[in-house]
Design a protein around this motif. Structure first.
Motif: not given
Length: 533
Positions: A320, A360-361, A408, A412, A414-415, A433, A435, A437, A446-447
């Motif tokens: 990532r 988040a991952l 990933p 995705e 992600l920030k 964080a 994440n 989709h 969502t995470s």
């Protein structure tokens, strides 16, 4: 306990020579040993907490048949962790004839020193950069090179002629491998209270144009290889153990659950220097070979608990690339070179920056122990590990062995955002964080992980529920912002007020939305440090 036991000897290579130290207490720091026991006072104590970099030294280790070099903070590094490695302090850089190393000469030429107290630390960080970026560009075998540790003559460029070396400057890198941006990143763990950064950054780039100095790595490797057998297996003296295998680690943990478990000591070291704690027994995981690797699988990577933060983030960034800026901001380079991802997770600080990202991952942790002669493991989502402030579910005989991070997924988004008082080398007030989709304009998964807003790193479950299944649109985001601000009750402390933290959480989710719509000029990631003229 027999204080004369030879098992307490620390052995390392310094200046090409073997150094042996006996009867060093397990809680004694490397800085104390350098200054008080060896009289090497060039290494300074500034903050005593791995923050200012005045105490920086460089360690060398054999990895895959080659030397690796890491600048680390000696003030929070336990002396026993040096066993079996090579060490350089600022006293070791000057050649026998008095010639300065390029790291030193560049500081002189660029007027990089002001009051001078922080200068040894900067020089050692520059030396680490020289070994990692410039030395590999030099020829591996050339009779024209000076001996180990010696500088080339002043007219080295005009003297070098020979097969494959065409004219002046043949040993110099064709292009300077140290960019302005790289220099700023690698010096982020060193603070100049005089704010003299511009000439120090100049010095970092000046090193490549100076007469080269190349270490005799073959000799170093052979000497380190001779040291290795002295550290194999478990010590019968249990004051400080650094087992080399996972089986030995688990056996030691089962036998001595009261021992202080350490990895890079970037936090435990503060307990020694700031809280004046002493440990009768220390169990160091950093030499466990099975846990020093990142393993790649089709659907996830497994990061061993002894993998340094630098190496762990390199693996995460490989999958990532958008994490590069966050990885560089996680801490100064000496802290990332010493600390481990496993240690950061197991420590469980509510302001530890890795946990919100890993949550988040969708990362999980693997806990291991040995019971009735059999290795036992259990796995759980990372956020379920914590039960309270710096408390977790690990049993007394368990160790955190692996962190598993999913690969990933297509679509995705992600920030990860870090808010701190100082941009570089600082602890977060808030870390968020996100994440997502998104498929066909709808949020399907969502995470969200958050740090600095509760007693533990947390997952924003209410906000996730408000986003999942909804269209990825401004109205959805605005509703989620309100929920996120109300989901936690952060405290007020020296880094930020609770109200500020709540407000910032919502602002960061709004930033995530704006960036997803293509707006990029709203954060410092869009700023590019220009090269010196």
């Amino acid at each position: 306990m027999d204080i004369q036991s030879p098992l307490k000897i620390i052995q390392f290579i310094r200046g090409g020579e073997l150094v042996s130290l006996a009867n060093v207490p397990p809680s004694r720091t490397l800085l104390e040993v350098l200054r008080e026991d060896l009289g090497l006072t060039g290494t300074k104590e500034g903050c005593g907490e791995g923050d200012c970099g005045a105490c920086t030294v460089v360690l060398g280790q054999a990895e895959g048949g080659r030397m690796s070099y890491r600048a680390v903070n000696s003030c929070i590094k336990l002396a026993h962790s040096l066993d079996g490695q090579a060490l350089w302090t600022v006293e070791d850089l000057v050649a026998a004839d008095g010639s300065l190393h390029p790291a030193q000469e560049a500081m002189v030429q660029c007027h990089g020193s002001q009051c001078g107290f922080c200068t040894p630390g900067f020089v050692m960080s520059l030396f680490g950069m020289y070994q990692n970026y410039i030395a590999p560009t030099l020829p591996t075998a050339c009779g024209s090179l000076p001996p180990e540790g010696a500088a080339a003559p002043a007219d080295w460029q005009s003297q070098i002629r020979g097969p494959g070396l065409k004219g002046a400057g043949a040993l110099a890198p064709k292009t300077n491998p140290i960019t302005r941006e790289l220099a700023q990143q690698d010096l982020s763990g060193n603070l100049c209270r005089c704010t003299g950064y511009r000439p120090i950054l100049d010095a970092a780039q000046q090193m490549a144009s100076l007469p080269p100095v190349k270490l005799d790595e073959a000799s170093l490797l052979s000497k380190l290889e001779l040291l290795a057998p002295t550290s194999h297996g478990l010590k019968t003296d249990l004051s400080y153990q650094a087992p080399r295998s996972l089986a030995a680690l688990l056996e030691a943990r089962a036998a001595h659950p009261e021992a202080q478990l350490v990895a890079g000591c970037t936090d435990v070291g503060l307990w020694v220097t700031k809280m004046h704690r002493q440990f009768d027994q220390v169990l160091d995981i950093t030499q466990v070979q099975e846990l020093r690797h990142v393993e790649h699988y089709p659907h996830h990577i497994a990061i061993g608990a002894a993998v340094t933060l630098s190496e762990a983030f390199a693996a995460l960034v490989a999958d990532r690339p958008q994490l590069q800026t966050f990885a560089a901001r996680f801490a100064g380079l000496p802290v990332r070179n010493a600390g481990t991802l496993g240690g950061n997770v197991a420590n469980g600080s509510p302001i530890g920056d890795s946990m919100p990202l890993l949550i988040a991952l969708g990362a999980s942790v693997v806990l291991m122990s040995v019971r009735a002669g059999q290795q036992v493991s259990r796995e759980m989502p990372l956020e379920q590990l914590y039960t309270g402030y710096r408390k977790n579910l690990m049993a007394a005989d368990e160790v955190l062995a692996w962190i598993k991070v999913p690969k990933p997924m297509l679509g995705e988004m992600l920030k990860v955002y870090k808010i701190s008082k100082r941009y570089d080398d600082d602890i977060s007030a808030v870390c968020l964080a996100v994440n997502l989709h998104v498929e066909d304009g709808k949020v399907v998964k969502t995470s969200i992980g958050a740090g600095g807003v509760a007693a533990t790193p947390v997952r924003a479950l209410q906000t996730e529920a408000a986003l999942t299944g909804q269209p990825w649109a401004l109205q959805t985001v605005q509703q989620a912002i309100s929920i996120l601000r109300a989901e936690f009750s952060p405290i007020s402390d020296m880094r930020a007020s609770g109200a500020y933290r709540s407000e910032v959480l919502g602002n960061l989710l709004q930033r995530f939305w704006l960036e997803s719509q293509g707006l990029q000029q709203i954060n410092l990631e869009s700023f590019v440090l220009e090269e010196a003229a």
